[in-house]
Scaffold this motif. Structure first.
Motif, PDB file in Angstrom:
ATOM      1  N   LEU A 185      -2.266  -0.402  -0.091  1.00 22.86           N
ATOM      2  CA  LEU A 185      -1.811  -0.410   1.299  1.00 22.86           C
ATOM      3  C   LEU A 185      -1.301   0.968   1.708  1.00 22.86           C
ATOM      4  CD1 LEU A 185       0.001  -3.846   1.739  1.00 22.86           C
ATOM      5  CD2 LEU A 185      -2.364  -3.225   2.229  1.00 22.86           C
ATOM      6  N   HIS A 186      -0.657   1.664   0.800  1.00 26.56           N
ATOM      7  CA  HIS A 186      -0.194   3.024   1.097  1.00 26.56           C
ATOM      8  C   HIS A 186      -1.368   3.942   1.414  1.00 26.56           C
ATOM      9  CE1 HIS A 186       3.232   1.265  -1.002  1.00 26.56           C
ATOM     10  NE2 HIS A 186       3.994   2.247  -0.546  1.00 26.56           N
ATOM     11  N   ASP A 187      -2.452   3.803   0.642  1.00 23.26           N
ATOM     12  CA  ASP A 187      -3.634   4.627   0.891  1.00 23.26           C
ATOM     13  C   ASP A 187      -4.238   4.318   2.255  1.00 23.26           C
ATOM     14  OD1 ASP A 187      -3.470   5.890  -1.598  1.00 23.26           O
ATOM     15  OD2 ASP A 187      -4.595   4.300  -2.591  1.00 23.26           O
ATOM     16  N   ALA A 188      -4.324   3.024   2.582  1.00 28.41           N
ATOM     17  CA  ALA A 188      -4.879   2.636   3.879  1.00 28.41           C
ATOM     18  C   ALA A 188      -3.976   3.095   5.015  1.00 28.41           C
ATOM     19  CB  ALA A 188      -5.081   1.128   3.933  1.00 28.41           C
ATOM     20  N   ALA A 189      -2.660   3.002   4.800  1.00 28.22           N
ATOM     21  CA  ALA A 189      -1.703   3.417   5.837  1.00 28.22           C
ATOM     22  C   ALA A 189      -1.811   4.918   6.095  1.00 28.22           C
ATOM     23  CB  ALA A 189      -0.284   3.050   5.422  1.00 28.22           C
ATOM     24  N   ALA A 190      -2.028   5.696   5.039  1.00 30.74           N
ATOM     25  CA  ALA A 190      -2.145   7.146   5.195  1.00 30.74           C
ATOM     26  C   ALA A 190      -3.355   7.522   6.033  1.00 30.74           C
ATOM     27  CB  ALA A 190      -2.231   7.817   3.825  1.00 30.74           C
ATOM     28  N   MET A 191      -4.366   6.636   6.064  1.00 28.21           N
ATOM     29  CA  MET A 191      -5.597   6.906   6.810  1.00 28.21           C
ATOM     30  C   MET A 191      -5.615   6.201   8.165  1.00 28.21           C
ATOM     31  SD  MET A 191      -8.158   6.336   3.591  1.00 28.21           S
ATOM     32  CE  MET A 191      -9.634   6.618   4.555  1.00 28.21           C
ATOM     33  N   ASN A 192      -4.560   5.450   8.461  1.00 26.58           N
ATOM     34  CA  ASN A 192      -4.486   4.678   9.709  1.00 26.58           C
ATOM     35  C   ASN A 192      -5.631   3.677   9.807  1.00 26.58           C
ATOM     36  OD1 ASN A 192      -3.070   4.036  12.074  1.00 26.58           O
ATOM     37  ND2 ASN A 192      -4.325   5.337  13.351  1.00 26.58           N
ATOM     38  N   ARG A 193      -6.000   3.084   8.663  1.00 24.73           N
ATOM     39  CA  ARG A 193      -7.098   2.118   8.637  1.00 24.73           C
ATOM     40  C   ARG A 193      -6.538   0.697   8.671  1.00 24.73           C
ATOM     41  NH1 ARG A 193     -12.189   3.758   7.029  1.00 24.73           N
ATOM     42  NH2 ARG A 193     -12.700   1.574   7.445  1.00 24.73           N
ATOM     43  N   VAL A 194      -6.229   0.253   9.864  1.00 24.17           N
ATOM     44  CA  VAL A 194      -5.709  -1.099  10.053  1.00 24.17           C
ATOM     45  C   VAL A 194      -6.729  -2.126   9.574  1.00 24.17           C
ATOM     46  CG1 VAL A 194      -4.966  -2.798  11.774  1.00 24.17           C
ATOM     47  CG2 VAL A 194      -4.187  -0.426  11.937  1.00 24.17           C
ATOM     48  N   ASP A 195      -8.028  -1.852   9.782  1.00 25.02           N
ATOM     49  CA  ASP A 195      -9.053  -2.804   9.366  1.00 25.02           C
ATOM     50  C   ASP A 195      -9.024  -3.027   7.859  1.00 25.02           C
ATOM     51  OD1 ASP A 195      -9.866  -0.173   8.941  1.00 25.02           O
ATOM     52  OD2 ASP A 195     -12.001  -0.608   9.285  1.00 25.02           O
ATOM     53  N   LEU A 196      -8.765  -1.958   7.087  1.00 24.69           N
ATOM     54  CA  LEU A 196      -8.681  -2.104   5.636  1.00 24.69           C
ATOM     55  C   LEU A 196      -7.439  -2.884   5.234  1.00 24.69           C
ATOM     56  CD1 LEU A 196      -9.819   1.433   4.408  1.00 24.69           C
ATOM     57  CD2 LEU A 196     -11.108  -0.701   4.323  1.00 24.69           C
ATOM     58  N   VAL A 197      -6.320  -2.618   5.890  1.00 19.74           N
ATOM     59  CA  VAL A 197      -5.088  -3.352   5.583  1.00 19.74           C
ATOM     60  C   VAL A 197      -5.285  -4.838   5.869  1.00 19.74           C
ATOM     61  CG1 VAL A 197      -2.665  -3.670   6.184  1.00 19.74           C
ATOM     62  CG2 VAL A 197      -3.600  -1.363   5.962  1.00 19.74           C
ATOM     63  N   GLU A 198      -5.942  -5.148   6.968  1.00 24.04           N
ATOM     64  CA  GLU A 198      -6.174  -6.556   7.328  1.00 24.04           C
ATOM     65  C   GLU A 198      -7.005  -7.268   6.267  1.00 24.04           C
ATOM     66  OE1 GLU A 198      -6.151  -7.162  12.062  1.00 24.04           O
ATOM     67  OE2 GLU A 198      -7.767  -5.864  11.340  1.00 24.04           O
ATOM     68  N   ILE A 199      -8.094  -6.641   5.824  1.00 23.59           N
ATOM     69  CA  ILE A 199      -8.952  -7.309   4.841  1.00 23.59           C
ATOM     70  C   ILE A 199      -8.262  -7.409   3.485  1.00 23.59           C
ATOM     71  CG2 ILE A 199     -10.192  -5.242   4.054  1.00 23.59           C
ATOM     72  CD1 ILE A 199     -12.706  -6.943   3.893  1.00 23.59           C
ATOM     73  N   LEU A 200      -7.439  -6.414   3.134  1.00 24.92           N
ATOM     74  CA  LEU A 200      -6.704  -6.465   1.868  1.00 24.92           C
ATOM     75  C   LEU A 200      -5.659  -7.573   1.894  1.00 24.92           C
ATOM     76  CD1 LEU A 200      -6.270  -2.635   1.272  1.00 24.92           C
ATOM     77  CD2 LEU A 200      -7.613  -4.196  -0.148  1.00 24.92           C
ATOM     78  N   CYS A 201      -4.932  -7.689   2.988  1.00 20.66           N
ATOM     79  CA  CYS A 201      -3.910  -8.734   3.105  1.00 20.66           C
ATOM     80  C   CYS A 201      -4.551 -10.124   3.095  1.00 20.66           C
ATOM     81  CB  CYS A 201      -3.099  -8.538   4.380  1.00 20.66           C
ATOM     82  SG  CYS A 201      -1.993  -7.108   4.352  1.00 20.66           S
ATOM     83  N   LYS A 202      -5.722 -10.232   3.695  1.00 18.92           N
ATOM     84  CA  LYS A 202      -6.427 -11.514   3.749  1.00 18.92           C
ATOM     85  C   LYS A 202      -6.984 -11.890   2.374  1.00 18.92           C
ATOM     86  CE  LYS A 202     -10.234 -13.889   6.150  1.00 18.92           C
ATOM     87  NZ  LYS A 202     -11.289 -13.747   7.176  1.00 18.92           N
ATOM     88  N   SER A 203      -7.448 -10.898   1.626  1.00 22.69           N
ATOM     89  CA  SER A 203      -8.106 -11.158   0.341  1.00 22.69           C
ATOM     90  C   SER A 203      -7.122 -11.313  -0.810  1.00 22.69           C
ATOM     91  CB  SER A 203      -9.085 -10.021   0.023  1.00 22.69           C
ATOM     92  OG  SER A 203     -10.048  -9.872   1.051  1.00 22.69           O
ATOM     93  N   PHE A 204      -5.944 -10.728  -0.683  1.00 22.83           N
ATOM     94  CA  PHE A 204      -4.954 -10.775  -1.767  1.00 22.83           C
ATOM     95  C   PHE A 204      -3.637 -11.334  -1.229  1.00 22.83           C
ATOM     96  CE2 PHE A 204      -7.875  -7.298  -2.761  1.00 22.83           C
ATOM     97  CZ  PHE A 204      -8.249  -7.602  -4.066  1.00 22.83           C
ATOM     98  N   PRO A 205      -3.415 -12.628  -1.370  1.00 27.15           N
ATOM     99  CA  PRO A 205      -2.188 -13.245  -0.844  1.00 27.15           C
ATOM    100  C   PRO A 205      -0.917 -12.610  -1.395  1.00 27.15           C
ATOM    101  CG  PRO A 205      -3.782 -14.920  -1.494  1.00 27.15           C
ATOM    102  CD  PRO A 205      -4.309 -13.617  -1.993  1.00 27.15           C
TER     103      PRO A 205
END
Length: 469
Positions: free
Chosen positions: A225-245
């Motif tokens: 999530l830190h890596d995705a946040a550094a890139m401002n990739r909300v789409d990646l954060v969404e799929i990661l949160c959905k895939s990993f409870p």
């Protein structure tokens, strides 16, 4: 007779290694029961390949081993521009005497005729991790190299395939990653000290690669999530949160920083808003006592600072070395933040205390003339309610909005009228204040100026509550 000799392989695989002499061996068997066979080996690219034994004699029902050499070491495999491959041509001829010198054999195969059999054509393939790595680096031409890629992968061990996942993921090509996984690459083996393969995929920015790894049961570590946040990739954060409870946007790294800290430090407002909307804590402090607001202020990110001020109450929180967000912004020369981080509060305080000099000082230092407090009051609301005519003039001269409404739908004119300040009310009207203004909810709150005739000092209870706040 169809042929005199038979190779033991349908294809010769040459394991290529950068800047090294490469070779491979194969065998030919004499199919004749009573007669020796002379053999001549050539390739379609004689400048590239050679043999340790291009001419030889194989006794009846015997076999011989032959070594194919890559003539010149290279830093990349010399793949042909097109398929088909380079090939080995196997020519054979019966040798009744069973004996012949090298020159005899050369003359034998130099003379065309029915005595020379073309017994085999053996394709040459380059295989191994160095070939795969080269093909990955040529991913823009991967359609041209796709045939060679599948061949090269077949010559890699499981550990080599796993190591190759790293450059494949970094390339952002989901098809290459899928091919390596299907061939035996382990998505959960530690191949890097820079985090998991999933973290590497996030940093590559390819959502398709991320999906491939998730589908292959790749595990997530705390840094994704830190890596995705550094890139401002909300789409990646969404799929990661959905895939990993088990993933939590409040996960912290080794120094105690959450993805919100990272987004704030990089000025990514969209990421900030998303993380906060799914339960992120904008007030958490890292190991040094820094909140996300400190991170945004230190880097001078105005929109991130505004966002964090709206959703957190840490404006005056100090770090372990005693610094507020205001102090960090000031130290780094971010004067455009100073009003939001401190001077706006001082401006409101000066308006409440009817301190015209203090107002001028705050405005000169960058305070926002239309900044709001927790109830939506601007400095003009405060000054109008207090009846400070000089303060009202100062604010109006600096661009204060006369019809701005607070959270309850009240304008500065409402405050002046309800508090009975005739001169302030008239001054506001002279500057365009309207008696009927819609609140943020669309409710019309009329101001009755005629009430001054009979009620010189009516005060609305809402104003009392705001003044005590």
């Amino acid at each position: 007779m169809d042929r005199l000799v038979k190779p033991d392989v349908k294809e010769v695989e040459l394991s290529f290694k950068r800047d090294n002499k490469c070779s491979t061996s194969f065998r030919l068997s004499n199919l004749m029961h009573t007669m020796s066979v002379a053999v001549n080996l050539t390739t379609t690219n004689s400048s590239l390949f050679s043999f340790t034994q291009p001419y030889s004699i194989i006794p009846p029902l015997s076999s011989s081993s032959y070594t194919l050499l890559l003539s010149h070491p290279s830093d990349h495999p010399p793949l042909p521009a097109t398929v088909p491959h380079d090939v080995i041509n196997v020519k054979a001829s019966m040798l009744p005497t069973g004996k012949a010198g090298l020159e005899d054999l050369r003359r034998l195969f130099a003379r065309p005729g029915p005595h020379v059999f073309r017994d085999a054509t053996i394709p040459i393939s380059f295989v191994g991790p160095h070939v795969v790595e080269f093909l990955i680096s040529q991913r823009t031409q991967i359609s041209r190299f796709s045939f060679f890629f599948s061949k090269a992968v077949s010559g890699c061990s499981g550990s080599e395939l796993t190591a190759l996942l790293k450059p494949a993921i970094a390339s952002g090509d989901a098809d290459l990653v899928s091919s390596l996984i299907e061939a035996g690459g382990d998505v959960n083996r530690n191949v890097s000290d820079t985090g998991s393969l999933l973290s590497l995929a996030v940093r590559s920015g390819s959502i398709e690669v991320v999906k491939v790894l998730i589908a292959s049961a790749c595990k997530a570590d705390s840094s994704v999530l830190h890596d995705a946040a550094a890139m401002n990739r909300v789409d990646l954060v969404e799929i990661l949160c959905k895939s990993f409870p088990e993933i939590d946007v409040n996960w912290v790294d080794s120094v105690g920083r959450s993805p919100i800290h990272i987004a704030a430090s990089n000025g990514h407002v969209e990421m900030l808003k998303f993380c906060i909307s799914v339960g992120g804590n904008a007030e958490v402090s890292d190991c040094k006592g820094w909140t996300p607001l400190h991170c945004a202020a230190e880097k001078g990110h105005l929109d991130s600072t505004k966002c964090l001020l709206e959703c957190s109450n840490v404006k005056y929180v100090v770090t372990k070395n005693g610094k507020t967000a205001f102090a960090l912004a000031a130290e780094n020369g971010h004067s455009n933040l100073l009003g939001f981080l401190r001077f706006d509060d001082l401006l409101l305080r000066a308006a409440r205390l009817d301190d015209a000099h203090g107002l001028k000082s705050c405005l000169a230092q960058g305070a926002e003339v239309n900044g709001r407090d927790q109830n939506g009051w601007t400095p003009l609301h405060r000054a109008a309610f207090k009846g400070g005519i000089e303060c009202v003039k100062v604010l109006l001269n600096h661009g204060a909005q006369v019809d701005v409404v607070d959270d309850a739908g009240y304008t500065p004119l409402h405050c002046a009228v309800e508090a009975g300040h005739v001169q302030v009310a008239l001054l506001l009207v002279a500057h365009g204040a309207r008696a009927n203004v819609k609140s943020l909810e669309g409710v019309v709150s009329p101001v009755n100026l005629d009430r001054f005739k009979n009620h010189p000092a009516l005060v609305h209870p809402v104003c009392h509550e705001k003044e005590r706040a």
